[in-house]
Design an enzyme around this catalytic site. Structure first.
Site, short mmCIF file in Angstrom:
data_model
loop_
_atom_site.label_atom_id
_atom_site.label_comp_id
_atom_site.label_asym_id
_atom_site.label_seq_id
_atom_site.Cartn_x
_atom_site.Cartn_y
_atom_site.Cartn_z
N ALA A 41 0.81 -1.22 0.00
CA ALA A 41 0.00 0.00 0.00
C ALA A 41 0.84 1.26 0.00
CB ALA A 41 -0.91 0.01 1.22
N GLY A 46 6.58 1.25 5.62
CA GLY A 46 7.49 0.33 4.94
C GLY A 46 7.53 0.56 3.44
N CYS A 47 6.38 0.75 2.84
CA CYS A 47 6.30 0.95 1.39
C CYS A 47 6.92 2.28 1.00
CB CYS A 47 4.85 0.87 0.92
SG CYS A 47 4.13 -0.76 1.24
N THR A 48 6.79 3.28 1.86
CA THR A 48 7.41 4.59 1.61
C THR A 48 8.92 4.44 1.64
OG1 THR A 48 5.52 5.78 2.52
CG2 THR A 48 7.64 6.96 2.47
N ALA A 51 10.03 2.63 -1.57
CA ALA A 51 9.90 3.49 -2.75
C ALA A 51 10.97 4.59 -2.75
CB ALA A 51 8.50 4.09 -2.81
#
Length: 155
Positions: A41, A46-48, A51
């Site tokens: 998401a 974590g995804c930030t 990315a």
């Protein structure tokens, strides 16, 4: 449960909208290596981190002949907010139907906090110039993954 890809497999074709709603296909990258990473998401810690790590290493990867594409089940509007907020330069694609995630083995059962849940399995698939899977990494960590990938690829 979706099948996991193996080196030598043909990477499943896809055409998905990016953060601006523009269609992007795996075929658009033919002749270059592509790192396709799958994350649960946009706008989550974590995804930030992941990315941002890819964005920080984009020039190094591009110089070594790699394009980077991130795919999540988010809608393009959310991806656009994610890109703006974090100043991301990686191509982010929306797969709300989860068809591409499933085709790549990046959606299915996983263990989270000791429970079995169905969701996005954080994964990275390296596709070669001919559209074949060079590497397929599943259950990768958000933090430190890009550094490890750079090392493994010899970049």
């Amino acid at each position: 449960m979706s099948e996991r890809l193996q080196p030598g497999d043909t990477a499943p074709a896809f055409t998905l909208p990016d953060a601006d709603g523009k269609e992007v296909s795996l075929a658009d990258h033919r002749g270059r290596k592509v790192i396709v990473y799958f994350y649960p998401a946009a706008l989550t810690p974590g995804c930030t981190k992941q990315a941002c790590d890819f964005t920080d290493n984009l020039e190094v990867l591009a110089g070594a002949g790699y394009d980077v594409v991130g795919i999540s089940p988010d809608k393009p509007e959310k991806l656009a907010r994610f890109r703006e907020k974090e100043d991301l330069r990686v191509t982010l694609l929306a797969d709300p139907s989860k068809e591409t995630l499933t085709a790549y083995g990046a959606f299915g059962e996983k263990t989270m906090y000791g429970k079995t849940v169905t969701g996005v399995i954080r994964s990275t698939v390296v596709v070669d110039e001919e559209g074949k899977v060079e590497r397929a990494l599943y259950n990768v960590r958000a933090t430190g993954h890009v550094a490890k990938l750079l090392k493994d690829l010899g970049v």
